[in-house]
Design a protein around this motif. Sequence first.
Motif, PDB file in Angstrom:
ATOM      1  N   LYS A  28       0.860  -1.190   0.000  1.00  0.00           N
ATOM      2  CA  LYS A  28       0.000   0.000   0.000  1.00  0.00           C
ATOM      3  C   LYS A  28       0.891   1.232   0.000  1.00  0.00           C
ATOM      4  O   LYS A  28       1.942   1.250   0.619  1.00  0.00           O
ATOM      5  N   GLN A  29       0.461   2.282  -0.705  1.00  0.00           N
ATOM      6  CA  GLN A  29       1.166   3.561  -0.665  1.00  0.00           C
ATOM      7  C   GLN A  29       0.133   4.675  -0.587  1.00  0.00           C
ATOM      8  O   GLN A  29      -0.850   4.681  -1.326  1.00  0.00           O
ATOM      9  N   GLU A  30       0.381   5.610   0.319  1.00  0.00           N
ATOM     10  CA  GLU A  30      -0.517   6.753   0.476  1.00  0.00           C
ATOM     11  C   GLU A  30       0.113   7.980  -0.171  1.00  0.00           C
ATOM     12  O   GLU A  30       1.337   8.083  -0.276  1.00  0.00           O
ATOM     13  N   PHE A  31      -0.741   8.906  -0.595  1.00  0.00           N
ATOM     14  CA  PHE A  31      -0.295  10.159  -1.187  1.00  0.00           C
ATOM     15  C   PHE A  31      -1.284  11.248  -0.815  1.00  0.00           C
ATOM     16  O   PHE A  31      -2.429  10.977  -0.459  1.00  0.00           O
ATOM     17  N   CYS A  44      -5.761  12.878   1.760  1.00  0.00           N
ATOM     18  CA  CYS A  44      -4.854  11.733   1.770  1.00  0.00           C
ATOM     19  C   CYS A  44      -5.589  10.527   1.183  1.00  0.00           C
ATOM     20  O   CYS A  44      -6.681  10.175   1.634  1.00  0.00           O
ATOM     21  N   MET A  45      -4.986   9.910   0.170  1.00  0.00           N
ATOM     22  CA  MET A  45      -5.568   8.755  -0.510  1.00  0.00           C
ATOM     23  C   MET A  45      -4.560   7.620  -0.496  1.00  0.00           C
ATOM     24  O   MET A  45      -3.381   7.834  -0.226  1.00  0.00           O
ATOM     25  N   SER A  46      -5.017   6.421  -0.819  1.00  0.00           N
ATOM     26  CA  SER A  46      -4.111   5.276  -0.868  1.00  0.00           C
ATOM     27  C   SER A  46      -4.333   4.486  -2.147  1.00  0.00           C
ATOM     28  O   SER A  46      -5.414   4.491  -2.721  1.00  0.00           O
ATOM     29  N   VAL A  47      -3.267   3.825  -2.601  1.00  0.00           N
ATOM     30  CA  VAL A  47      -3.334   2.865  -3.699  1.00  0.00           C
ATOM     31  C   VAL A  47      -2.816   1.537  -3.162  1.00  0.00           C
ATOM     32  O   VAL A  47      -1.912   1.506  -2.322  1.00  0.00           O
ATOM     33  N   TRP A  48      -3.408   0.450  -3.610  1.00  0.00           N
ATOM     34  CA  TRP A  48      -3.072  -0.882  -3.117  1.00  0.00           C
ATOM     35  C   TRP A  48      -2.605  -1.774  -4.257  1.00  0.00           C
ATOM     36  O   TRP A  48      -3.024  -1.617  -5.398  1.00  0.00           O
ATOM     37  N   GLY A  49      -1.751  -2.731  -3.931  1.00  0.00           N
ATOM     38  CA  GLY A  49      -1.328  -3.759  -4.886  1.00  0.00           C
ATOM     39  C   GLY A  49      -0.600  -3.195  -6.080  1.00  0.00           C
ATOM     40  O   GLY A  49       0.287  -2.344  -5.968  1.00  0.00           O
ATOM     41  N   PHE A  68     -11.722   7.263  -7.385  1.00  0.00           N
ATOM     42  CA  PHE A  68     -11.555   6.577  -6.110  1.00  0.00           C
ATOM     43  C   PHE A  68     -12.884   6.117  -5.528  1.00  0.00           C
ATOM     44  O   PHE A  68     -13.958   6.540  -5.977  1.00  0.00           O
ATOM     45  N   ASN A  69     -12.784   5.255  -4.538  1.00  0.00           N
ATOM     46  CA  ASN A  69     -13.913   4.793  -3.739  1.00  0.00           C
ATOM     47  C   ASN A  69     -13.658   5.171  -2.299  1.00  0.00           C
ATOM     48  O   ASN A  69     -12.510   5.234  -1.858  1.00  0.00           O
ATOM     49  N   VAL A  70     -14.728   5.396  -1.557  1.00  0.00           N
ATOM     50  CA  VAL A  70     -14.631   5.695  -0.128  1.00  0.00           C
ATOM     51  C   VAL A  70     -15.207   4.500   0.618  1.00  0.00           C
ATOM     52  O   VAL A  70     -16.291   4.012   0.288  1.00  0.00           O
ATOM     53  N   GLU A  71     -14.456   4.031   1.613  1.00  0.00           N
ATOM     54  CA  GLU A  71     -14.881   2.852   2.359  1.00  0.00           C
ATOM     55  C   GLU A  71     -14.636   3.068   3.846  1.00  0.00           C
ATOM     56  O   GLU A  71     -13.593   3.586   4.240  1.00  0.00           O
ATOM     57  N   SER A  72     -15.606   2.683   4.668  1.00  0.00           N
ATOM     58  CA  SER A  72     -15.463   2.776   6.122  1.00  0.00           C
ATOM     59  C   SER A  72     -15.625   1.397   6.729  1.00  0.00           C
ATOM     60  O   SER A  72     -16.367   0.563   6.217  1.00  0.00           O
ATOM     61  N   THR A  81     -12.221   5.454   8.036  1.00  0.00           N
ATOM     62  CA  THR A  81     -12.578   5.710   6.639  1.00  0.00           C
ATOM     63  C   THR A  81     -11.311   5.803   5.805  1.00  0.00           C
ATOM     64  O   THR A  81     -10.335   6.424   6.212  1.00  0.00           O
ATOM     65  N   GLU A  82     -11.361   5.180   4.649  1.00  0.00           N
ATOM     66  CA  GLU A  82     -10.214   5.170   3.747  1.00  0.00           C
ATOM     67  C   GLU A  82     -10.665   5.567   2.347  1.00  0.00           C
ATOM     68  O   GLU A  82     -11.743   5.176   1.903  1.00  0.00           O
ATOM     69  N   ILE A  83      -9.840   6.352   1.678  1.00  0.00           N
ATOM     70  CA  ILE A  83     -10.088   6.731   0.291  1.00  0.00           C
ATOM     71  C   ILE A  83      -9.121   5.924  -0.572  1.00  0.00           C
ATOM     72  O   ILE A  83      -7.915   6.154  -0.535  1.00  0.00           O
ATOM     73  N   ARG A  84      -9.659   4.978  -1.336  1.00  0.00           N
ATOM     74  CA  ARG A  84      -8.839   4.093  -2.165  1.00  0.00           C
ATOM     75  C   ARG A  84      -8.916   4.513  -3.624  1.00  0.00           C
ATOM     76  O   ARG A  84      -9.958   4.427  -4.253  1.00  0.00           O
TER      77      ARG A  84
END
Length: 124
Positions: A28-31, A44-49, A68-72, A81-84
Amino acid sequence: MALELSGKLIKKLPEVTGTGKNGSNWIKQEFVLETQDQYPKKVCMSVWGDKTQDLAPVQEGEIVKVQFNVESREYNERWYTEIRAYRLDRSGSSPSVPPNVEASPAGGYQFPPLAAESGDDLPF
């Protein structure tokens, strides 16, 4: 829920790796993105894989459009809550000037001369 946001990439945080409960590895990396609104906001958002590879060539200061998608989720009676981000589109380092328009030294735009000013006597 799919959303879109564009802004300037102001910070890339280090990659984080680990192993899940099922034994598979994850990355995972956040930006941090700053919006270009009248009142800019930092998000702040994140990308995975494999999506971390999409973030690698993007430099700080570049304008990007992110889908992006928002998920809690709940953990110990607290909600997180995370912004992916799932798609990154690079727009370049700054908004571009249209090809027919030259920037004037004062910072405004100088439009091409009208037909009447070009010395052509034809009305069309």
